[in-house]
Design a protein around this motif. Structure first.
Motif, short mmCIF file in Angstrom:
data_model
loop_
_atom_site.label_atom_id
_atom_site.label_comp_id
_atom_site.label_asym_id
_atom_site.label_seq_id
_atom_site.Cartn_x
_atom_site.Cartn_y
_atom_site.Cartn_z
N PRO A 61 10.77 -24.42 13.97
CA PRO A 61 11.68 -25.47 13.51
C PRO A 61 12.57 -24.96 12.37
N SER A 62 13.54 -25.76 12.02
CA SER A 62 14.51 -25.36 10.99
C SER A 62 13.86 -25.12 9.64
N ALA A 63 12.79 -25.84 9.34
CA ALA A 63 12.13 -25.75 8.04
C ALA A 63 10.70 -26.23 8.18
N ALA A 64 9.96 -26.09 7.11
CA ALA A 64 8.60 -26.64 7.09
C ALA A 64 8.67 -28.16 7.18
N LEU A 65 7.67 -28.76 7.80
CA LEU A 65 7.55 -30.21 7.81
C LEU A 65 7.00 -30.65 6.46
N THR A 66 7.62 -31.65 5.88
CA THR A 66 7.17 -32.16 4.59
C THR A 66 6.53 -33.53 4.81
N PHE A 67 5.24 -33.61 4.52
CA PHE A 67 4.49 -34.86 4.69
C PHE A 67 4.32 -35.54 3.34
N GLY A 68 4.31 -36.85 3.37
CA GLY A 68 4.11 -37.57 2.12
C GLY A 68 4.24 -39.06 2.33
N ARG A 69 4.51 -39.76 1.24
CA ARG A 69 4.64 -41.21 1.29
C ARG A 69 5.88 -41.66 0.52
N ILE A 70 6.50 -42.68 1.05
CA ILE A 70 7.61 -43.35 0.37
C ILE A 70 7.18 -44.79 0.18
N GLY A 71 7.00 -45.19 -1.06
CA GLY A 71 6.52 -46.53 -1.33
C GLY A 71 5.17 -46.80 -0.71
N GLY A 72 4.35 -45.77 -0.60
CA GLY A 72 3.03 -45.91 -0.03
C GLY A 72 2.96 -45.80 1.47
N ARG A 73 4.12 -45.64 2.14
CA ARG A 73 4.13 -45.55 3.61
C ARG A 73 4.28 -44.10 4.04
N PRO A 74 3.51 -43.67 5.04
CA PRO A 74 3.53 -42.26 5.44
C PRO A 74 4.81 -41.88 6.17
N VAL A 75 5.34 -40.73 5.83
CA VAL A 75 6.52 -40.19 6.50
C VAL A 75 6.38 -38.68 6.64
N VAL A 76 7.16 -38.14 7.58
CA VAL A 76 7.31 -36.70 7.69
C VAL A 76 8.80 -36.42 7.68
N PHE A 77 9.21 -35.44 6.89
CA PHE A 77 10.62 -35.14 6.70
C PHE A 77 10.91 -33.71 7.17
N LEU A 78 12.05 -33.54 7.84
CA LEU A 78 12.49 -32.23 8.28
C LEU A 78 13.96 -32.04 7.95
N ALA A 79 14.27 -30.93 7.28
CA ALA A 79 15.67 -30.60 6.97
C ALA A 79 16.27 -29.91 8.19
N ARG A 80 17.21 -30.58 8.83
CA ARG A 80 17.79 -30.11 10.09
C ARG A 80 18.41 -28.72 9.97
N HIS A 81 19.08 -28.47 8.89
CA HIS A 81 19.81 -27.21 8.72
C HIS A 81 19.04 -26.18 7.89
N GLY A 82 17.75 -26.42 7.70
CA GLY A 82 16.93 -25.47 6.96
C GLY A 82 16.89 -25.81 5.48
N ASP A 83 16.00 -25.14 4.79
CA ASP A 83 15.85 -25.31 3.35
C ASP A 83 15.75 -23.92 2.71
#
Length: 247
Positions: free
Chosen positions: A31-53
């Motif tokens: 993938p373009s970058a590592a998957l970043t796991f975490g929480r936003i306001g206590g809700r689980p999300v996974v974030f990916l930078a499309r163009h890399g990091d």
């Protein structure tokens, strides 16, 4: 868990409480970058930078298949794509937010399906409505709740890039019915459909498209960065509100 793909102007999510960054491999490469796991306001999300990091992969060289496959393995309830676009439709100006409802694909040569001979039999997917209506409505409702004005429908023209379009090309896209133009909506949207993942997008109008408004004599890339920096806080607020509304 919600998946977020960040494009130009959103290579990280400031309110994301990071728990893990994970590099993964897929049958389609990295993938373009590592998957970043975490929480936003206590809700689980996974974030990916499309163009890399850091941001460095041009739109025509993004490994869309690897990106979507990696996110699919996280079993997200949906994917929200964030991307910058040029405004074609009269009335759209830099800084406006758009939630598109349709796509016209002008890209070429991109790996655009998981179903390729001889590894997979022919499979056709219905793509009449390229964006998930429920996820789109969640974004629209969240925008309204935050007080952010959005265009709740627009036809997105996906072009090849990385160059910007000519004024004549924009005239053609307008005749075809396009309201905004970007470079990453395809094949991202159709790959999500093949993987049966709900997918919707929120676009920031970063500039008037070529030949429009203050882009009649040329497009200022410096001005684009300024618009994105000033606008992404509203995108973050909409996504945060959408997450909280789904409790």
């Amino acid at each position: 868990m919600l998946a977020i793909i960040g494009g130009s102007g959103l290579t990280e999510f400031a309110s994301l409480e990071v728990s893990q960054r994970k590099r993964v491999s897929t049958p389609y490469g990295e993938p373009s970058a590592a998957l970043t796991f975490g929480r936003i306001g206590g809700r689980p999300v996974v974030f990916l930078a499309r163009h890399g990091d850091p941001h460095g992969i041009p739109p025509h060289q993004v490994n869309y298949r690897a990106n979507l496959w990696a996110l699919a393995e996280c079993a997200p309830v949906g994917i929200v794509s964030v991307a910058a676009v040029g405004g074609i439709r009269s009335g759209l100006k830099p800084g406006d937010l758009v939630i598109p409802h349709q796509i016209i694909d002008y890209t070429w040569g991109r790996e655009s399906t998981y179903h390729e001979w001889p590894d997979s039999p022919v499979r056709h997917v219905d793509f009449s409505e390229p964006f998930d209506p429920c996820l789109r409505q969640s974004l629209i409702d969240a925008a309204e709740a935050t007080g952010a004005a959005v265009s709740a429908s627009a036809v997105y023209a996906a072009t090849q890039g990385p160059r910007l379009e000519t004024a004549a090309e924009i005239d053609r896209l307008e005749r075809d019915g396009a309201a905004v133009v970007g470079m990453t909506g395809m094949p991202e949207a159709v790959l999500a459909r093949e993987l049966a993942i709900a997918y919707a997008a929120i676009n920031v109008v970063a500039n008037y498209a070529a030949g429009r408004g203050d882009s009649r004599q040329g497009i200022s890339l410096e001005a684009i960065h300024g618009v994105l920096d000033a606008s992404m806080h509203r995108v973050r607020a909409i996504i945060e509100r959408m997450l909280s509304a789904n409790d």
